[in-house]
Design a protein around this motif. Sequence first.
Motif, short mmCIF file in Angstrom:
data_model
loop_
_atom_site.label_atom_id
_atom_site.label_comp_id
_atom_site.label_asym_id
_atom_site.label_seq_id
_atom_site.Cartn_x
_atom_site.Cartn_y
_atom_site.Cartn_z
N CYS A 49 30.10 68.76 44.21
CA CYS A 49 30.87 69.74 43.27
C CYS A 49 31.06 71.05 43.72
CB CYS A 49 30.34 69.67 41.89
SG CYS A 49 28.61 70.37 41.86
N CYS A 52 25.88 72.79 45.69
CA CYS A 52 24.92 73.13 46.70
C CYS A 52 25.18 74.38 47.37
CB CYS A 52 24.93 72.15 47.66
SG CYS A 52 24.56 70.24 46.93
N CYS A 151 23.72 64.45 46.45
CA CYS A 151 24.93 63.55 46.93
C CYS A 151 25.00 63.00 48.63
CB CYS A 151 26.35 64.12 46.89
SG CYS A 151 26.35 64.48 44.91
N CYS A 184 20.09 68.73 42.60
CA CYS A 184 21.47 68.60 42.30
C CYS A 184 21.85 69.78 41.33
CB CYS A 184 21.93 67.44 41.38
SG CYS A 184 23.70 67.14 41.21
FE1 FSX Z 1 26.16 66.82 44.75
FE2 FSX Z 1 26.64 69.20 46.15
FE3 FSX Z 1 24.94 67.95 42.60
FE4 FSX Z 1 27.17 69.44 42.91
O1 FSX Z 1 28.30 69.61 46.86
S1 FSX Z 1 24.07 67.25 44.83
S2 FSX Z 1 27.29 67.04 42.57
S3 FSX Z 1 25.15 70.35 42.36
O2 FSX Z 1 27.15 70.45 44.68
O3 FSX Z 1 26.67 67.69 46.46
#
Ligand code: FSX
Length: 311
Positions: A49, A52, A151, A184
Amino acid sequence: MRISRRAFLRCCAAASASLGLGPEGLTGLAEALADPKAPSVLWLQGSGCSGCTISFLNYVAPSEPVDAADVLIKSANLLYHPTLSAGAGESVVTEIKKAGSYLLLIEGGVPTAFDGHACTPWSEGGREVTFQEAVRTLAEKARQVLCVGTCAAYGGVSAMGANPTAVKRVQDITGQATINVPGCPPHPDWIVATLAQLLQGKTVSVDGQGRPVSLFGGRRTCDDCPFHGRGEARTLGVRGQCMEALGCWGEVIATPCPTTQWNNRVSWCMAAGSPCLGCIDPTFPGATSLLRSRGPGGGRGRGGGRGRGRG
Ligand code: FSX
């Protein structure tokens, strides 16, 4: 505004101190950064999303460097970041190919369905390059691969449920163990502290899940939680009471959250009336289904709801 190496060291010192790493954790960083052979930093984004990156950019400090962009762009020899870099497309690919020694930071999981074409970071000569291909190719040459966020590290929310794009964790693509800074999203201090160690060429000691022991090998989150043992919250949103009966993960995982807190040390999950959801755990977010299945006061076991497949 150009950020000096001295200022960058102060940033890292602050992050390290808050994590209990101590000044010895930064010994040699100045020399490492002054070395013309010091590795560049290459950051890729896959299926996630972008939280990160947003979390990382939320780093703020009262003195220089005042934010994470200053750290990466002006102090750590940033080669490319999809959000921060001005360049894009073929020109970036050319620069990336010229890179000598670099640390590869990967955010987001790796989609593998449709031959990987659900995620294509760039094209080369009119050919779409999939994220899967980019990760595999660039990881081969990288001095170290650092997964930023759950992720990339374990699949996370990107690999949950039906997972139609067949997202996998980075390690499943590269076949090599990765250093994982899960969460996350992960806390910006966790990313900076780990990056600082890698820039120095130091070995980052990790646990069985690839997580830095200095960050995630300490006391249980519960042990430093000011609300532990203070009443028993029976519904979400109640502040100042123990969330154990709501399925809080603080008793079984170790994070520095109670001490570092979040959003420039303004608050953190428990202070906001939410139990710990275990977002640094390889089973996340499957683990949080425990909250729904058990409901308030639904027991404290950690058996059900885990073991989600990783493709
Ligand atoms: Fe995943 Fe990163 Fe959660 Fe989001 O891109 S660890 S969904 S906060 O931001 O990968």
